[in-house]
Write a protein that holds these residues in place. Structure first.
Motif, short mmCIF file in Angstrom:
data_model
loop_
_atom_site.label_atom_id
_atom_site.label_comp_id
_atom_site.label_asym_id
_atom_site.label_seq_id
_atom_site.Cartn_x
_atom_site.Cartn_y
_atom_site.Cartn_z
N GLY A 50 48.22 15.31 39.57
CA GLY A 50 48.30 14.56 38.31
C GLY A 50 47.36 15.09 37.26
O GLY A 50 46.67 16.10 37.45
N THR A 51 47.29 14.39 36.13
CA THR A 51 46.39 14.80 35.04
C THR A 51 46.09 13.60 34.15
O THR A 51 46.91 12.69 34.01
N VAL A 52 44.89 13.60 33.58
CA VAL A 52 44.53 12.61 32.57
C VAL A 52 44.30 13.29 31.23
O VAL A 52 43.64 12.73 30.35
N GLY A 53 44.83 14.50 31.08
CA GLY A 53 44.77 15.16 29.78
C GLY A 53 44.07 16.50 29.78
O GLY A 53 44.08 17.21 28.78
N LEU A 57 37.19 16.18 30.02
CA LEU A 57 37.39 14.83 30.54
C LEU A 57 37.91 14.88 31.97
O LEU A 57 37.41 14.17 32.84
N GLU A 58 38.90 15.73 32.20
CA GLU A 58 39.50 15.78 33.53
C GLU A 58 38.48 16.24 34.58
O GLU A 58 38.47 15.72 35.70
N VAL A 61 36.33 13.32 35.40
CA VAL A 61 37.07 12.33 36.18
C VAL A 61 37.20 12.78 37.63
O VAL A 61 36.99 12.01 38.57
N LEU A 62 37.52 14.05 37.85
CA LEU A 62 37.63 14.56 39.21
C LEU A 62 36.30 14.50 39.95
O LEU A 62 36.25 14.17 41.14
N ASN A 63 35.22 14.82 39.25
CA ASN A 63 33.90 14.74 39.86
C ASN A 63 33.57 13.32 40.30
O ASN A 63 33.02 13.09 41.38
N ARG A 64 33.95 12.36 39.43
CA ARG A 64 33.67 10.96 39.77
C ARG A 64 34.57 10.49 40.91
O ARG A 64 34.11 9.74 41.79
N CYS A 65 35.81 10.93 40.95
CA CYS A 65 36.69 10.60 42.07
C CYS A 65 36.09 11.10 43.38
O CYS A 65 36.08 10.38 44.39
#
Length: 286
Positions: A50-53, A57-58, A61-65
């Motif tokens: 998937g992607t959030v843009g 930012l992505e 987000v991946l690091n936080r996931c």
């Protein structure tokens, strides 16, 4: 995209792998991803889809996931707002080295796979357990050397039925993914069969931690004297004391359970407390 991400997440959960689903739930100004954009990460080799843009930012987000998957103290998730400008300010806004200038709020949902319990012995206790397991929508499999206690008529919703001698059963388990089962409960009708199963399972999982994720938790129904004999035989076979200490015996929370139905409640409550990392001695309403 949403269907693809959700389908992938469900496949990972089906393999008993945790997943973090990040979803854009609010935006303002110029941003790379719109509301509804999703990305999912699994602990199956830190894979994601998937992607959030895209852009910085992505990566954030991946690091936080990845952090959330590893944080047992935060098993549910969180909501975070990112400011797409390195000078972004505000309550709990995470600034990014970006020129977009907008803000993006994402929800991070941690999804933990449901328990898959292997019931060894298809007698009264297993039959009582299955009624509640079905209500909880958990998964279960059954092993018994007796055909009349290991069949699809008695256990129509079982994932797998292992009707085989103990040695053949252990070979089957050895060839499967160690994380397939969250819990293995020894409920057999014959103590000698249960002893053979237990020692075989501990040998198979000797290099893993019996924590319900990398390898299943193992529990044995029975008295203290029964366990002492199992422990004695395990040490004689070369199984470490640490490995033996990780086995739960007797199984179930101490609620004075006597009937198979009461034992089922005590056992599943214990599994649920382990599954959700909850201290069973602390009331949940406080």
């Amino acid at each position: 995209m949403t269907a693809t991400v959700l389908r992938w997440a469900l496949e990972c959960l089906g393999k008993r792998k945790s997943v973090v689903l990040a979803t854009v739930i609010q935006t303002s100004g110029s941003v790379p991803g719109k509301v509804g954009a999703r990305i999912a990460m699994s602990d199956l080799g830190n894979s994601w889809t998937g992607t959030v843009g895209g852009a910085g930012l992505e990566m954030k987000v991946l690091n936080r996931c990845n952090e959330l998957i590893k944080e047992s103290s935060n098993p549910y998730g969180e909501v975070k707002t990112f400011g797409l400008n390195k000078g972004a300010k505000g309550y709990e806004v995470q600034p990014l080295d970006s020129l977009c200038g907008g803000r993006v709020t994402l929800s991070f949902e941690v999804m933990i796979p449901m328990p898959h319990i292997l019931l060894i012995g298809g007698g009264h206790c297993s039959q009582a357990l299955v009624h509640s397991i079905d209500l909880l929508e958990w998964s279960f499999s059954v092993h018994d050397t007796r055909a009349e206690f290991c069949n699809s008529e008695l256990f129509p919703s079982a994932n797998k039925l292992y009707h085989s001698e103990v040695a053949d059963f252990l070979k089957s388990i050895e060839s499967e993914d160690a994380s397939e089962f969250s819990d293995i409960l020894l409920l057999g009708h014959d103590w000698s069969e249960d002893q053979e199963r237990l020692l075989g399972l501990l040998d198979i999982y000797s290099n893993l931690e019996l924590d319900g994720s990398s390898a299943p938790r193992i529990g044995v129904i029975g008295s203290r004297s029964k366990w002492q004999e199992f422990e004695k035989q395990g040490l004689a076979k070369g199984i470490s004391q640490e490995m033996l200490d990780s086995v739960i015996c007797p199984i179930g929370l101490n609620i004075g359970a006597q009937s198979p139905e009461e034992i089922a409640i005590a056992v599943l409550a214990q599994i649920m407390s382990n599954f959700k990392n909850i201290d069973p001695n602390k009331p949940s309403w406080r």
